[in-house]
Design a protein around this motif. Structure first.
Motif, PDB file in Angstrom:
ATOM      1  N   PRO A 157       1.280  -0.831   0.047  1.00  0.00           N
ATOM      2  CA  PRO A 157       0.427   0.125  -0.061  1.00  0.00           C
ATOM      3  C   PRO A 157       0.988   1.136   0.187  1.00  0.00           C
ATOM      4  N   PRO A 158       1.942   1.485   0.454  1.00  0.00           N
ATOM      5  CA  PRO A 158       2.815   2.731   1.000  1.00  0.00           C
ATOM      6  C   PRO A 158       3.216   3.288  -0.740  1.00  0.00           C
ATOM      7  N   GLY A 159       3.153   2.021  -1.705  1.00  0.00           N
ATOM      8  CA  GLY A 159       3.506   2.495  -2.556  1.00  0.00           C
ATOM      9  C   GLY A 159       2.664   3.223  -3.892  1.00  0.00           C
ATOM     10  N   TYR A 160       1.780   3.077  -3.333  1.00  0.00           N
ATOM     11  CA  TYR A 160       0.724   4.034  -4.109  1.00  0.00           C
ATOM     12  C   TYR A 160      -0.277   5.215  -3.476  1.00  0.00           C
ATOM     13  N   VAL A 161       0.500   6.055  -4.126  1.00  0.00           N
ATOM     14  CA  VAL A 161      -0.273   7.865  -3.479  1.00  0.00           C
ATOM     15  C   VAL A 161      -2.093   7.418  -4.687  1.00  0.00           C
ATOM     16  N   PHE A 162      -3.001   8.230  -3.423  1.00  0.00           N
ATOM     17  CA  PHE A 162      -3.897   8.143  -3.711  1.00  0.00           C
ATOM     18  C   PHE A 162      -4.641   9.476  -4.057  1.00  0.00           C
ATOM     19  N   ALA A 163      -5.345  10.163  -4.699  1.00  0.00           N
ATOM     20  CA  ALA A 163      -6.294  11.219  -4.254  1.00  0.00           C
ATOM     21  C   ALA A 163      -7.125  11.264  -2.864  1.00  0.00           C
ATOM     22  N   THR A 164      -7.162  11.924  -2.659  1.00  0.00           N
ATOM     23  CA  THR A 164      -7.466  12.596  -0.934  1.00  0.00           C
ATOM     24  C   THR A 164      -9.353  13.784  -1.282  1.00  0.00           C
ATOM     25  N   CYS A 171      -6.413   6.441  -7.802  1.00  0.00           N
ATOM     26  CA  CYS A 171      -4.567   6.234  -7.999  1.00  0.00           C
ATOM     27  C   CYS A 171      -4.001   7.389  -9.141  1.00  0.00           C
ATOM     28  N   CYS A 172      -2.742   8.083  -8.429  1.00  0.00           N
ATOM     29  CA  CYS A 172      -2.002   8.892  -8.920  1.00  0.00           C
ATOM     30  C   CYS A 172      -0.813   8.757  -9.013  1.00  0.00           C
ATOM     31  N   VAL A 173      -0.527   8.323  -8.202  1.00  0.00           N
ATOM     32  CA  VAL A 173       2.027   7.415  -8.542  1.00  0.00           C
ATOM     33  C   VAL A 173       1.290   6.094  -7.954  1.00  0.00           C
ATOM     34  N   VAL A 174       2.746   5.744  -8.856  1.00  0.00           N
ATOM     35  CA  VAL A 174       2.680   4.256  -8.342  1.00  0.00           C
ATOM     36  C   VAL A 174       4.348   4.526  -8.219  1.00  0.00           C
ATOM     37  N   VAL A 175       4.775   4.054  -6.686  1.00  0.00           N
ATOM     38  CA  VAL A 175       6.103   3.819  -6.274  1.00  0.00           C
ATOM     39  C   VAL A 175       6.885   2.762  -6.868  1.00  0.00           C
ATOM     40  N   ALA A 176       7.951   2.894  -6.958  1.00  0.00           N
ATOM     41  CA  ALA A 176       8.665   0.906  -7.929  1.00  0.00           C
ATOM     42  C   ALA A 176      10.067   1.004  -6.255  1.00  0.00           C
ATOM     43  N   ALA A 177       9.818  -0.154  -6.104  1.00  0.00           N
ATOM     44  CA  ALA A 177      11.138   0.337  -5.465  1.00  0.00           C
ATOM     45  C   ALA A 177      12.438  -0.969  -4.893  1.00  0.00           C
ATOM     46  N   ARG A 178      13.258  -1.124  -4.716  1.00  0.00           N
ATOM     47  CA  ARG A 178      14.262  -1.933  -5.533  1.00  0.00           C
ATOM     48  C   ARG A 178      13.332  -3.412  -4.416  1.00  0.00           C
ATOM     49  N   TYR A 179      13.656  -4.231  -5.241  1.00  0.00           N
ATOM     50  CA  TYR A 179      13.063  -5.812  -4.858  1.00  0.00           C
ATOM     51  C   TYR A 179      14.505  -6.564  -3.688  1.00  0.00           C
ATOM     52  N   GLU A 180      14.036  -6.529  -2.002  1.00  0.00           N
ATOM     53  CA  GLU A 180      15.184  -7.108  -1.917  1.00  0.00           C
ATOM     54  C   GLU A 180      15.121  -8.796  -0.995  1.00  0.00           C
ATOM     55  N   GLY A 181      13.571  -8.968  -1.378  1.00  0.00           N
ATOM     56  CA  GLY A 181      13.287 -10.449  -1.083  1.00  0.00           C
ATOM     57  C   GLY A 181      14.322 -11.611  -2.004  1.00  0.00           C
ATOM     58  N   GLU A 182      13.497 -13.080  -1.243  1.00  0.00           N
ATOM     59  CA  GLU A 182      13.989 -13.550  -2.370  1.00  0.00           C
ATOM     60  C   GLU A 182      13.350 -14.680  -3.661  1.00  0.00           C
TER      61      GLU A 182
END
Length: 338
Positions: free
Chosen positions: A260-267, A326-337
């Motif tokens: 959920p923190p990867g999505y910026v929603f309109a308020t 949904c206004c913006v989507v953020v993708a972060a570096r994947y650290e999982g297996e």
């Protein structure tokens, strides 16, 4: 075991060569008492080898996938194939003809109805047929998406999470073979009703894509899609490698949408003004954009902020927004297996 279904088809899935036709779903709207909705279907079979299911038009406002699969249907010589291709270039045909994400027949988002219902609405019957009759024939599945009319997304190949290390590794290898500029892990917040989640449950090697968007056709994304599909088919051994098919993006990092923190929603309602271009690196707490009030323009804009560090991966295309868009989507570096 397949559930009873009223769907029929004129395609023989075991017949060598190239066949084009439809699977037909009885449909009785006001205009047609004993009609049928005909979903285009192509099977190309030659010799021995695996079966790949190629799907597009899952959402009707996403175009690079249907163009790519239409070209394969028209141009591919069956003699080049070792195995079988099952092509569904406009799976949600009513939505594709309307240029809409959801079906104009029943209002449903096909990619949130898997595994479907063989006695449900039209969309549910489509996904039931795919789940019960198409997926069991396959070894691998490629579902070609873009951002549609509401999002512009950086062209990327998508890893669908899998429950076992062996299956994850199959998915990752096939997605990396696609060789998109970006590779992103997307689990749709754990939603099990998608085509790719259902494909994984069926045991298939699974590849997704997001090929730009904005409700139009990107020449750059279309070229990536064409090349990527053939790369995956070569990886699976169904097609021979194309000349000059060496990986162009071998050293890329794998990203993921961090929940959920990867999505910026309109308020609030208004017009969204994004702060950053696609591909910009951002941090949690930074301003993501502003929503301008048209009803009361003397009010200051509502300011939206990122909740995750990473790259701006997707942005809303229409300016007008309502709460929850949904206004913006953020993708972060994947650290999982993997």
């Amino acid at each position: 075991m397949a559930r009873p279904s009223t769907v029929s088809t004129n395609i023989d899935f075991d017949k060598p060569g190239k066949q084009t036709g439809f699977f037909n779903i009885p449909h009785s709207p006001h205009e047609d008492a004993w009609g049928a909705t005909r979903i285009p279907l192509c099977v190309i079979k030659n010799g021995e080898g695996p079966t790949a299911i190629l799907m597009s038009g899952n959402h009707g406002d996403e175009y690079e996938g249907p163009i790519t699969l239409g070209e394969i249907i028209r141009d591919l010589d069956p003699g080049m194939v070792s195995g079988r291709l099952i092509l569904l270039p406009a799976l949600n045909l009513p939505a594709a003809l309307a240029g809409r994400r959801t079906s104009p027949v029943d209002g449903l988002n096909l990619n949130r109805t898997f595994p479907g219902d063989p006695i449900g609405s039209l969309t549910q019957q489509i996904t039931a047929y795919v789940s019960d009759h198409i997926y069991p024939l396959g070894d691998a599945m490629l579902d070609l998406h873009s951002g549609g009319s509401s999002l512009d997304i950086l062209p990327s190949a998508i890893i669908e999470p899998a429950p076992t290390a062996e299956h994850r590794q199959r998915n990752v290898a096939a997605v990396l073979a696609f060789d998109a500029p970006l590779t992103v892990v997307i689990d749709n917040l754990g939603d099990p009703r998608t085509s790719t989640a259902t494909s994984v449950r069926a045991g298939l090697t699974t590849v997704g894509t997001e090929m730009a968007g904005s409700g139009t056709v990107s020449h750059v994304a279309l070229d990536i899609c064409r090349r990527g599909v053939r790369n995956v088919l070569a990886h699976l051994g169904i097609l021979p490698p194309a000349p000059g098919s060496e990986r162009r993006h071998a050293d890329q990092a794998i990203l993921r949408i961090p929940g959920p923190p990867g999505y910026v929603f309109a308020t609030t309602e208004g017009v969204f003004e994004g702060e950053h271009r696609l591909g910009t690196m951002v941090e949690a707490g930074q301003v993501a954009g502003r929503i301008h009030n048209l009803r009361e323009p003397w009010r200051p804009p509502e300011v939206l902020h990122y909740e995750a560090d990473g790259m701006v991966y997707g942005r809303r295309q229409p300016g007008r927004v309502t709460p929850g868009n949904c206004c913006v989507v953020v993708a972060a570096r994947y650290e999982g297996e993997l």
